[in-house]
Design a protein around this motif. Structure first.
Motif: not given
Ligand code: R1P
Ligand code: URA
Length: 239
Positions: A94-103, A207-214, A220-222
């Motif tokens: 939900y937040q600009p500073h929280v990016h895809v693949r962050d924990i 916000i950015t609508r970036e997505e990862t694959t199923s 891979t989220f090890n």
């Protein structure tokens, strides 16, 4: 045996990782456990028990959504004596500073679910994580060099909303991301005096609508799994 788990008594460890996806459960067991044994097959909701660095640990799929996650949490705690439940899931930022693949570590879980209105009426229960587990996971994530955020998350009953922008009210109040189970898990754990935590990897961004694959979500989220297992190691357990 319980209604939704066909493990034998004693077959499930005191510490259990809980992904929504049963195939992520199998991936975790095959990738991280020594000598994994499948303990559940009911409804295809796979569960495995093995050891990690000599410490006995289990992983159990919960399915998607609070009702499903609450069924597995309740049975794990009350029928199998599980004491430490660590959800390892995916979420949408939900937040600009929280990016895809962050924990993200869920310190508390807001929700649009009725579960606690049914229980507490007009009063509001705040579902929160176990602080000891949270601290261990946070320190582990930092020491492994992950980008990690700790805070309030949103456990939604709906994945697809009629009004896409409805998330902004939660974002305005600092909620980090949306998923679909933590509020139920934290509530069941509180009811039975168990310890619970939710660790998430950001799989998409509202916000950015970036997505990862199923496939990436399943396999891979090890990083978060290692963080969860490290936190579990501190809990000991019989080997
Ligand atoms: O990746 P999992 O653990 O399933 O978690 C998230 O993914 C599912 C929605 O795609 C919901 O269960 C949500 O909480
Ligand atoms: O519940 C979820 C999980 C991942 N991404 C979302 O947008 N919602």
């Amino acid at each position: 045996m319980s209604i939704h788990l066909n493990a034998e008594p004693g077959q499930i460890a005191e510490t259990v990782l809980l992904p929504g996806d049963p195939l992520r459960a199998r991936h975790i067991a095959e990738t991280f456990f020594e000598n994994p044994v499948q303990h559940n097959s009911v409804r295809g909701m796979l569960g495995f028990t093995g050891t990690y660095k000599g410490v006995r640990v289990s992983v159990q799929g919960t399915g998607m959504g609070i009702p499903s996650a609450m069924i597995y949490s309740e049975e794990l705690i009350t029928q199998y004596g599980c004491k430490n439940l660590i959800r390892v899931g995916t979420c949408g930022s939900y937040q600009p500073h929280v990016h895809v693949r962050d924990i993200i570590i869920g310190q508390a879980a807001s929700t649009d679910s009725n579960i606690n209105r049914i229980r507490f009426g007009e009063k509001t229960f705040a579902p929160v994580a176990d602080f000891g587990l949270l601290l261990a996971a946070y320190q582990g994530a930092v020491s492994r060099g992950h980008r990690v955020h700790v805070g309030n998350i949103m456990s939604s009953d709906t994945f697809y909303h009629d009004d896409f922008d409805q998330y902004k009210i939660w974002a305005d109040f600092g909620v980090l991301a949306v998923e679909m189970e933590a509020a139920g898990l934290y509530t069941v754990a509180a009811k039975h005096g168990a310890r619970a935590l939710t660790i998430l990897t950001v799989s998409d961004h509202l916000i950015t609508r970036e997505e990862t694959t199923s496939e990436e979500r399943q396999l891979t989220f090890n990083g978060m799994i290692e963080v969860a297992l490290d936190a579990a190691l501190g809990l000991g357990g019989s080997s």
